[in-house]
Design an enzyme around this catalytic site. Structure first.
Site, mmCIF file in Angstrom:
data_model
loop_
_atom_site.group_PDB
_atom_site.id
_atom_site.type_symbol
_atom_site.label_atom_id
_atom_site.label_comp_id
_atom_site.label_asym_id
_atom_site.label_seq_id
_atom_site.Cartn_x
_atom_site.Cartn_y
_atom_site.Cartn_z
ATOM 1 N N GLU A 276 41.735 83.482 56.237
ATOM 2 C CA GLU A 276 41.257 83.796 54.874
ATOM 3 C C GLU A 276 40.442 82.650 54.298
ATOM 4 O O GLU A 276 40.791 82.093 53.250
ATOM 5 C CB GLU A 276 42.469 84.042 53.958
ATOM 6 C CG GLU A 276 43.378 85.164 54.388
ATOM 7 C CD GLU A 276 44.676 85.205 53.579
ATOM 8 O OE1 GLU A 276 44.955 84.263 52.811
ATOM 9 O OE2 GLU A 276 45.410 86.182 53.725
ATOM 10 N N TYR A 319 40.026 69.520 38.003
ATOM 11 C CA TYR A 319 40.656 68.824 39.136
ATOM 12 C C TYR A 319 40.094 67.421 39.337
ATOM 13 O O TYR A 319 40.395 66.780 40.347
ATOM 14 C CB TYR A 319 40.419 69.589 40.440
ATOM 15 C CG TYR A 319 40.662 71.072 40.398
ATOM 16 C CD1 TYR A 319 41.953 71.580 40.249
ATOM 17 C CD2 TYR A 319 39.611 71.968 40.528
ATOM 18 C CE1 TYR A 319 42.172 72.945 40.224
ATOM 19 C CE2 TYR A 319 39.829 73.336 40.511
ATOM 20 C CZ TYR A 319 41.112 73.822 40.359
ATOM 21 O OH TYR A 319 41.326 75.162 40.336
ATOM 22 N N CYS A 347 32.231 71.090 23.604
ATOM 23 C CA CYS A 347 32.904 70.119 22.729
ATOM 24 C C CYS A 347 34.238 69.672 23.303
ATOM 25 O O CYS A 347 35.313 69.955 22.743
ATOM 26 C CB CYS A 347 33.097 70.739 21.351
ATOM 27 S SG CYS A 347 31.518 71.118 20.624
HETATM 28 N N1 LLP Z 1 44.377 82.494 51.012
HETATM 29 C C1 LLP Z 1 45.218 82.274 49.986
HETATM 30 C C2 LLP Z 1 46.526 82.922 49.995
HETATM 31 C C3 LLP Z 1 44.828 81.423 48.933
HETATM 32 O O1 LLP Z 1 45.673 81.202 47.923
HETATM 33 C C4 LLP Z 1 43.556 80.812 48.954
HETATM 34 C C5 LLP Z 1 43.118 79.936 47.869
HETATM 35 C C6 LLP Z 1 42.707 81.067 50.048
HETATM 36 C C7 LLP Z 1 43.152 81.917 51.052
HETATM 37 C C8 LLP Z 1 41.335 80.479 50.165
HETATM 38 O O2 LLP Z 1 41.403 79.102 50.266
HETATM 39 P P1 LLP Z 1 40.091 78.254 50.617
HETATM 40 O O3 LLP Z 1 39.697 78.586 52.033
HETATM 41 O O4 LLP Z 1 39.036 78.622 49.672
HETATM 42 O O5 LLP Z 1 40.532 76.862 50.464
HETATM 43 N N2 LLP Z 1 40.145 76.730 42.305
HETATM 44 C C9 LLP Z 1 40.492 75.716 43.285
HETATM 45 C C10 LLP Z 1 40.917 76.311 44.590
HETATM 46 C C11 LLP Z 1 42.071 77.294 44.504
HETATM 47 C C12 LLP Z 1 42.444 77.922 45.809
HETATM 48 C C13 LLP Z 1 43.399 79.034 45.624
HETATM 49 N N3 LLP Z 1 43.799 79.706 46.823
HETATM 50 C C14 LLP Z 1 39.316 74.756 43.445
HETATM 51 O O6 LLP Z 1 38.292 74.945 42.782
HETATM 52 O O7 LLP Z 1 39.394 73.805 44.193
#
Ligand code: LLP
Length: 434
Positions: A276, A319, A347
């Site tokens: 994923e 973050y 702001c």
């Molecule tokens: N699968 C599940 C169950 C997840 O919770 C997530 C991300 C992914 C796949 C995808 O993860 P990736 O390959 O994109 O790392 N908003 C945060 C990131 C939150 C990720 C949430 N879950 C940021 O901007 O760094």
């Protein structure tokens, strides 16, 4: 690797000049590159060669229909975490049998929706959810493939706020409890338990935490099979990091290194595997283009105030994330340039894209590109300070199209209404000026 490059001194997305888009669309705007999206998808697919693998793009990273459609055309499935994402994935052309529904809090309505669409798999995050799922599936006369998402108690060594696999995080089922729940699931109607899912966090920049989690999954599968359970699918989540700030951050492992590690740790189980990835596919495939509003010098700091804000790209504020920033018009390196904070107009003091950042001399009206904004950029945007969501543009070779336009103010307030006691504007006026 991405296709945002200077051509004759001007930043281009593939063959399209960024100032040309800015002229037409106005700023700020997100710009995505089809060639970059495609390349990332294919590189990841290539890294999984030899495994019986499917790639379910994590829609939470970028749910723009054109982006998801581009990936669906390449064969991607989708990982969705809400009814909304499920509907968008289907709308973008992802077949239901390539959609995994995960997420820590699915409502009954969402479960019903997923079952009615016959999605490929639901990832269950608690015993209570398992019971609900079984009840709803039985009501609908359906049987659904279920993965138990386990929490392996592994620290992904990434930002605290995006770590998901430690004991105490809200995600997954304690891996020690998985055997009991797996047994229970086998006896419940409407449920076909045949998979284990795991996802320990995002922007992970070393293989070690993945490997620790996957070894735990391996042991669990062996144990469950010994108990007579069938396990033929693994969902290994996303999480592989991307380089954000060249030279400054830890260099994440390549997809090929990641793929080799998966084969090494889990290859002998003979399972079908689902991945994923979100950020890995779309992170470097998008930039946020913004225009300098003004320059400001205080007694002790220099500020470049731009027209994009934390409401458009919240990652630095939320973050402390670093995104590389480039001038759209290439300039020779100017080591003497004094550092400045690149800030938005919102702001909030935290509305800052970079601190003490060195850019060539700038003037009001100049364009800047904030890189690696394709993942968790537009999807996390808000209208804070009554700022409209910014448009999204998709480039493909020498063509581009606005794939989400900027809403008008009327559209932004269209969902609001006055209560009856305020609807009479005269009464409203009286209340305001007694
Ligand atoms: N699968 C599940 C169950 C997840 O919770 C997530 C991300 C992914 C796949 C995808 O993860 P990736 O390959 O994109 O790392 N908003 C945060 C990131 C939150 C990720 C949430 N879950 C940021 O901007 O760094």
């Amino acid at each position: 690797m991405h296709y945002f490059v200077y051509c004759n001194g001007t930043l281009h997305a593939e063959d399209v000049s960024i100032p040309a888009i800015a002229e037409k669309v106005g700023t700020p705007f997100y710009c995505y590159s089809t060639a970059t999206l495609t390349r990332h998808y294919l590189v990841f697919r290539e890294a999984l060669q030899g495994l019986d693998a499917s790639i379910c793009f994590a829609m939470k990273a970028n749910s723009n229909l054109a982006v998801v459609h581009t990936l669906a055309d390449l064969g991607a499935g989708a990982d969705v975490v809400s009814g909304g994402e499920l509907e968008l994935a289907l709308k973008a052309g992802v077949p239901a049998n390539k959609i995994v529904f995960s997420g820590v809090g699915k409502t009954e309505d969402e479960i019903r929706l997923a079952l009615n669409y016959d999605v490929a798999q639901l990832n269950v995050e608690s015993e209570e959810e398992l019971d609900t799922l079984s009840r709803v599936a039985a009501e609908l006369g359906k049987t659904v493939r279920v993965a138990l998402r386990v929490n392996p108690d592994v620290d992904a060594k990434t930002h605290d706020k995006i770590s998901t696999g430690r004991k105490g995080d809200k995600f997954g089922i304690d891996w020690e409890l998985a055997p009991r729940l797996y047994k229970k699931a086998g006896a419940l109607p409407g449920i076909e338990p045949s998979a284990i899912a795991v996802h320990i966090g995002s922007q992970i920049t070393s293989l070690a935490p993945f490997e620790a989690a996957f070894k735990r999954v391996h042991d669990l599968v062996v144990m469950l099979r010994k108990d007579g359970h069938k396990i033929d699918h693994l969902d290994l989540g996303g999480g592989l990091g991307v380089p954000y700030d060249h030279g400054n951050d830890a260099h994440p492992p390549s997809p090929a290194e990641y793929g080799a590690m998966v084969k090494r740790t889990l290859g002998d189980l003979g399972c079908k595997m689902m991945f994923e990835p979100g950020r890995l596919i779309v992170g470097n495939a998008g930039i946020l283009v913004t225009r300098v509003i003004s320059l400001k010098q205080t007694t002790n700091r220099r500020f470049v105030i731009v027209d994009a804000g934390m409401n458009d790209l919240v990652r630095p504020a939320m973050y402390g994330a670093h995104h590389e920033i480039l001038p759209v018009m290439e300039a020779p390196p100017s080591p003497g340039a004094s550092p400045a904070d690149i800030v938005g107009p919102v702001c909030e003091t935290t509305d800052r894209f970079a601190q003490d950042y060195r850019l060539p001399p700038l003037a009001a009206g100049d364009l800047l590109a904030i890189l690696t904004a394709g993942a968790y950029g537009a999807v996390m945007a808000s209208t804070y300070n009554a700022r409209p969501l910014v448009p999204e543009v998709l480039v493909n070779g020498d063509q581009y199209a606005v794939v989400r336009r900027r809403p008008t103010l009327e559209e932004m307030v269209a969902l609001e209404s006055l209560p009856p006691w305020l609807a009479d504007t005269k009464a409203y006026g009286r209340r305001r000026a007694p």
